[in-house]
Structures are given as C-alpha cells and as structure tokens.
Scaffold this motif. Structure first.
Motif, PDB file in Angstrom:
ATOM      1  N   GLN A  76      -2.207  -2.723  -3.736  1.00  0.00           N
ATOM      2  CA  GLN A  76      -2.318  -3.869  -4.627  1.00  0.00           C
ATOM      3  C   GLN A  76      -1.905  -5.123  -3.877  1.00  0.00           C
ATOM      4  OE1 GLN A  76       0.438  -2.325  -7.633  1.00  0.00           O
ATOM      5  NE2 GLN A  76       1.869  -3.986  -7.149  1.00  0.00           N
ATOM      6  N   ARG A 104      -5.875  -4.540  -7.556  1.00  0.00           N
ATOM      7  CA  ARG A 104      -5.523  -3.152  -7.249  1.00  0.00           C
ATOM      8  C   ARG A 104      -6.751  -2.472  -6.648  1.00  0.00           C
ATOM      9  NH1 ARG A 104      -2.423  -3.787 -12.099  1.00  0.00           N
ATOM     10  NH2 ARG A 104      -0.228  -3.212 -11.781  1.00  0.00           N
ATOM     11  N   TYR A 105      -6.513  -1.511  -5.750  1.00  0.00           N
ATOM     12  CA  TYR A 105      -7.647  -0.858  -5.092  1.00  0.00           C
ATOM     13  C   TYR A 105      -7.267   0.515  -4.572  1.00  0.00           C
ATOM     14  CZ  TYR A 105      -5.226  -2.685  -0.939  1.00  0.00           C
ATOM     15  OH  TYR A 105      -4.285  -2.991   0.014  1.00  0.00           O
ATOM     16  N   GLN A 106      -8.286   1.328  -4.348  1.00  0.00           N
ATOM     17  CA  GLN A 106      -8.167   2.611  -3.657  1.00  0.00           C
ATOM     18  C   GLN A 106      -8.997   2.496  -2.388  1.00  0.00           C
ATOM     19  OE1 GLN A 106      -6.374   5.287  -4.664  1.00  0.00           O
ATOM     20  NE2 GLN A 106      -5.695   4.394  -6.598  1.00  0.00           N
ATOM     21  N   SER A 128      -3.573   3.850  -1.954  1.00  0.00           N
ATOM     22  CA  SER A 128      -3.636   3.038  -3.171  1.00  0.00           C
ATOM     23  C   SER A 128      -2.842   1.766  -2.908  1.00  0.00           C
ATOM     24  CB  SER A 128      -3.053   3.791  -4.374  1.00  0.00           C
ATOM     25  OG  SER A 128      -1.710   4.157  -4.138  1.00  0.00           O
ATOM     26  N   SER A 173      -5.281   9.296   1.474  1.00  0.00           N
ATOM     27  CA  SER A 173      -5.789   8.251   0.588  1.00  0.00           C
ATOM     28  C   SER A 173      -4.766   7.126   0.504  1.00  0.00           C
ATOM     29  CB  SER A 173      -6.092   8.805  -0.808  1.00  0.00           C
ATOM     30  OG  SER A 173      -4.898   9.268  -1.422  1.00  0.00           O
ATOM     31  N   GLU A 232       0.833  -1.197   0.000  1.00  0.00           N
ATOM     32  CA  GLU A 232       0.000   0.000   0.000  1.00  0.00           C
ATOM     33  C   GLU A 232       0.871   1.251   0.000  1.00  0.00           C
ATOM     34  OE1 GLU A 232      -4.031  -1.633   2.181  1.00  0.00           O
ATOM     35  OE2 GLU A 232      -2.608  -0.488   3.388  1.00  0.00           O
TER      36      GLU A 232
END
Length: 621
Positions: free
Chosen positions: A337, A396-398, A335, A333, A316
């Motif tokens: 994976q 993958r993500y936010q 981001s 924030s 992250e």
C-alpha cells in the motif's frame, strides 16, 4: 433492482457469552427489503421477511455455534454437517459470511437470515446484515441443499459467483472492521515515514549509504487528536481475532455517534473514525469555511494551515513458502500500500506518475475515493487526487516480487531418533539488493509446538541463538546493526534434543480443531538404538495427529517449518515507486516531497526440505 451501492439492514454486537450487547436497525433500508419481497411475492413467500429480536438472534447464533463447532464454523462439509447448514455449502468463506436460522431449522427456509458478515474482534462478535435482493437469498438456500460438495473449476453457480454479484457484502465487511476497531480501540492512522535529517544528496549520500550509515526514519503522527487508547495496535503488527485479556468495555455512545454519522439511514458514506470524532469534538467555526468557488469533499472536513509538505511511504508485506524442491515451486507474493500525507493549504489537486507497473505485474489494484487514475501505460500510471487531512492509504495492491526474495535458501531437519533431530540452515540475505536498501533486522524461528526442547547444540556463522520450551530463535541481523548494500550467506548446523515422546491418542470427546494436549513426557524411554529408520520414526511420531483448524494454516503438527521475520527499508521488492521530482500540485505551491519505503515479512515460511509439506497442486492443461 435495488442499485449497486451498499445499504445495511441491521447491526448486532455479541459478547463472549453470546449475548447481544448492542444492536442497530435501519428502518429505511428494511422498508426497501420488504418492498422488494412484496414485489416478488410468488418467489419470496418462504423468505424471512422481518428482522429478529435481539434474543432470537442470540439464540440462533448460539445454536449455529454448537452445530458448527465454533462461532466461525467448519468452513468445509464434514461427516456431521447437516443439510441446510453453512458447512454443507463446503466453502471456507462461510466462516466469515454466515446464515442464521432464527427459529428451528425444521420449520423451513423462511427462517434463514443471510448474508450475515461475521467479524470477531477482541471479546466481541460483530454481525452486519447488508441489503441484498431476495433472489440472492433464494440462491444461497439452493446451495445449502445441493447434494454435491465443493466448487469445480469454472463453475458459475457456486458461492463465489454469487458473492461477485453482491458489492454490498464488500461494504458490509468494511463496516464490520471499522466497528471492530472502535470497540477494541485499534483505531490507528496508516504509518507515514519521514527522514529524521534532510538528505544532503550527491556523493555524500552515496558514501554514507555504502558504509551503512543512514539517518533513521521516524513515523509521522496524525495532525488531529484522536481517542486512540494506549492499547491500540502498532502499524505493521499482526492483529488476530483471539480474545484480548482486559479489553476495554463497550463504548456505546461512541458507537452510536460513529454509526449515525458514518452511515445515515443505513448507507455508509465515510467510515473514517478520526474525521467523525474530530468533528464531534471540535465542531466548525467561521474560519473553517471552504473557498467560495470550490466544493469541499467529505474526506476533508477541515482545511490544513501550516508548513506545507507531501510524504509518500510504500509499505509492502512479503508472503513466501520456500520449499527448495524441484517438484514444488516456491510461492512468493507481495501485498502493498502507498500511504500518504499531504499537508497542503486549501483544496489543491496532486498528481504524479506511478512507475514500476511492468516489473511489479500487479494483480489487484484499488485506490482511495479521493483518487482519479488515467489509462495505464506500459510501465506508468497517472494518478491525481485531492488529499484528505492527515495520514491515509492512497492505494493498495497485490504484486510479484520483482527483486527476488530478501531471504532465500533451505532448512533441513532429520529426526535421528525419537527425541533428537539434526538440522541445517543455509540462507542468502539481500542477494541482488543494492544500497540504499537496508535490512534492519532478521530473525528465524523454529517452532516445535508438541515437543519440549531439552537442549540445543550448534553455533551459527552469524548472529545469536536462544531457546524457549517449544521454539528456537536465531537472530541473524539485530536492530542497530543493519545490513546495507551487500549480500551475505549464513549457515546454522546443529542438533536439538527433546523430552522423551509419549504418543497419546486424543480423546474423541476433544474438539478436532487444533486443541492440542500436552503430550510431552519426562519419563525415561527405552531406546535400543540411536540410528533407526527415519520413515518409521516419522510415521510413529506423526500418528494420530489432530486435524488443523482452517484459521491456523501453519499449525499442522505433522509438518516442520521455520518462520522468518525481517524488515527492509530503502526499496520496494515489487519495483513500485514514486518519483518526488515528478509530483505536481495545482494550484502551484512550493512544498517539499519526500518518498520512503519499507518491506516487512508476512507469513514467510521455510518448509523442511526432508519432511512433508503442504502445497497447492499445479493445474496442467
């Protein structure tokens, strides 16, 4: 309709002299474009219906570069923006999705070639032209001639709305980045971490974790040899589009092999560099045949043989803007994976429940093509995948920062004179984090791009300090002395003295995009008093500062900030987790499962509490 997939009409690569050094056209896709134009001849008689020559495209690219100020362009409408240009659209995305007038602009819209995906990597500019429908091009022509500028909230006729209808643009970006990695040698596998020593578990792990002792993790190398050169990027490092000195020459044979294998007839199928070049190098033998009753997927050209195991690594990156102001909320924030490596014989399916979705508050989520997902529950998501060979990105993500920021606090800088500033840091590290969470390193940097540092006076409560000509670096936690299972508060008061300031107005002939003259002066300045009005000082110092390039959001010289760099292992700040005990394999096989996490800093900014700071206005209903 042309379908919802991605097809590429043409590829061009230009060098730093704006000359085309490589190009590839796909006649099959171009035939589809011309057929679509002919089917709507009444509406498309003004469209540029054929592909330009390399020399014509290079000339058009150079004209746009001069008109827009740089290869990427302005991105916003300026006083010198011309009707029909990309900057007239007034959207920063036009720095990456551009249009070229193949002949002179005054000859009409029929010369516009759009959308061209622009990706700058090393010394090269990569242009990818995906297949879109003629109506999309006509819609963009309308945006280029719209009298108003900007896109109001909720508008449906802006560029963003148009791009949402073009999945081929997303695919073209993937092609551009894959080609960029190949020509610069940045073809690295995603990092997967494995513990150097097996975990004993139970009381022993609890005791060693509580006193900061842990087995150091190490990355796992890919299972197959790749032609990655020694200059390849390190996983987790920041890649920029700045030209690299000494970049290797363009390998046209490697490019031709990659393009013909990864996107036959212009349709991208598999952009995995390692797979394609391993197949070329090794070929296939009789022992590489898949089981007769199973279909071998494209992402696994070879079957694994050897010791079986599964490794998961969550990586992250935390981005933050911390203001310490009541009127401006902090923004944080994440981001992330999930990297995976599944050394499993045959073609098994792996499934597991992904937990922590409720606390992570996921905003964006995407999976590798090998994965299938079930309906999302309250806090879990079932994931099943047929793993490729080697290291790969499974997801993958936010997300949001569920645990809170690893570093929080404030930074204050007050100019007590034109050439002297008093500053104070007060930071909390790892507040709310418990073992086995470990901060491996933490560094705070104060940059002063337009001032030359003469001296620094101050001693931090923890760590060491070093200075360079234009920055101060405070190493709070150093490698080898990690911070495990506890929170600490650190302070750093001090003063920094600069070389005397000489305010100079930049020549109007200089570019308005962040080209900064060296305005430090070593001449003696006549300073009548040390204590002067601070607002007057800041107004004087910040007068006539050049505007910032959109590509460099933290280069506003009128603002003071500190940037934090850190790495934390043993936890994910989002709360996303994989339970190794819940991972199942079908057909059943005994294979150990390991899970690791690491969190690194992205743009982690502490804005000066006493100064100006940029922030996004909050929309109130």
């Amino acid at each position: 309709m042309m379908g919802s997939g991605c097809s590429i009409r043409a590829i061009w690569i230009l060098n730093n002299l704006d000359a085309v050094v490589f190009s590839r056209r796909f006649p099959v896709v171009e035939k589809r474009w011309r057929a679509s134009c002919n089917a709507h001849s009444d509406d498309t008689d003004q469209l540029f219906s054929s592909l330009p020559t390399d020399s014509a495209l290079a000339d058009a690219f150079l004209r746009r570069k001069h008109r827009e100020g740089s290869a990427r362009g302005f991105g916003i409408r300026k006083s010198n923006s011309s009707l029909g240009s990309d900057s007239w659209v007034d959207d920063p995305i036009t720095c990456h999705i551009i249009g070229l007038y193949i002949n002179k602009e005054e000859e009409g819209d029929k010369n516009l070639l759009w959308p061209l995906i622009l990706h700058i990597k090393g010394l090269y500019s990569i242009l990818i032209l995906p297949l879109v429908e003629p109506r999309h091009l006509k819609a963009y022509v309308g945006l280029c001639k719209r009298p108003d500028c900007g896109t109001a909230l909720g508008m449906d006729n802006g560029l963003s709305s148009l791009l949402l209808d073009l999945p081929s643009v997303t695919g073209a970006f993937m092609v551009a980045h894959a080609i960029g990695d190949i020509i610069t040698g940045d073809t690295v596998e995603p990092e997967v971490i494995v513990s150097a020593a097996p975990s004993v578990g139970g009381l022993f792990d609890s005791l060693t974790g509580s006193i900061g002792i842990s087995s150091r993790a190490k990355p796992v190398a890919p299972p197959v040899a790749s032609s990655t050169p020694s200059g390849a990027a390190v996983p987790g490092s920041v890649n920029t589009d700045a030209p690299k000195i000494g970049s290797r020459p363009l390998d046209k044979d490697a490019l031709r092999t990659f393009i013909s294998s990864s996107m036959p007839f212009g349709t991208p199928l598999d952009l995995n560099y390692s797979n394609i070049f391993t197949i070329k190098a090794n070929g296939f033998s009789a022992t590489d045949l898949p089981p007769a009753d199973q279909k071998q997927p494209a992402w696994k050209p070879y079957l694994f043989k050897g010791k079986q195991r599964i490794l998961f690594t969550i990586h992250e990156i935390v981005h933050a803007a911390l203001y310490d102001r009541d009127e401006i909320p902090d923004t944080i924030s994440v981001s992330g994976q999930i990297n995976c490596r599944a050394d499993l014989e045959g073609l098994p399916d792996v499934s597991f429940p992904l937990s922590g979705l409720n606390t992570a508050n996921l905003g964006v989520l995407s999976y590798h093509p090998c994965a299938q997902v079930s309906d999302q529950g309250v806090d879990k998501q079932g994931v099943m995948f047929s793993p490729p060979l080697g290291n790969f990105v499974l997801m993958r993500y936010q997300a949001t920062c569920a645990l809170g920021p690893p570093i929080k606090g404030f930074y204050q800088l007050s100019m007590v004179s034109e050439d002297k500033g008093a500053f104070l840091f007060k930071l909390h590290l790892m507040e709310g984090y418990k073992a086995p969470s470990t901060m491996e390193f933490c560094t705070v940097t104060m940059p002063f791009p337009r001032r030359r540092i003469v001296s620094l006076d101050g001693t931090p409560s923890v760590g060491t300090v070093s200075t360079s000509e234009h920055s101060v670096e405070w190493k709070i936690v150093t490698s080898g002395r990690g911070l495990t299972g506890k929170s600490i508060e650190v302070t750093f008061p001090g003063t920094v003295k600069f070389a005397p300031w000489q305010n100079q107005r930049l020549s109007s002939s200089r570019s308005s995009f962040g080209i900064i003259a060296d305005e430090d002066s070593d001449n003696e300045a006549d300073n009548a008093g040390n204590m002067v009005n601070e607002e007057h000082l800041m107004e004087k110092i910040n007068k006539d500062l050049p505007p910032v390039d959109l590509e460099e959001p933290f280069c506003w010289q009128a603002y003071n900030y500190a940037k934090v760099s850190f790495k934390v292992v043993g936890t994910s700040v989002s709360g996303i987790a994989v339970d190794p005990k819940s991972v199942s394999i079908y057909p059943a096989v005994k294979a150990p499962v390991e899970f690791s996490t690491q969190v690194t800093s992205g743009d982690y900014i502490l804005w000066n509490t006493l100064g100006k700071c940029p922030h996004v206005a909050t929309i109130t209903s």
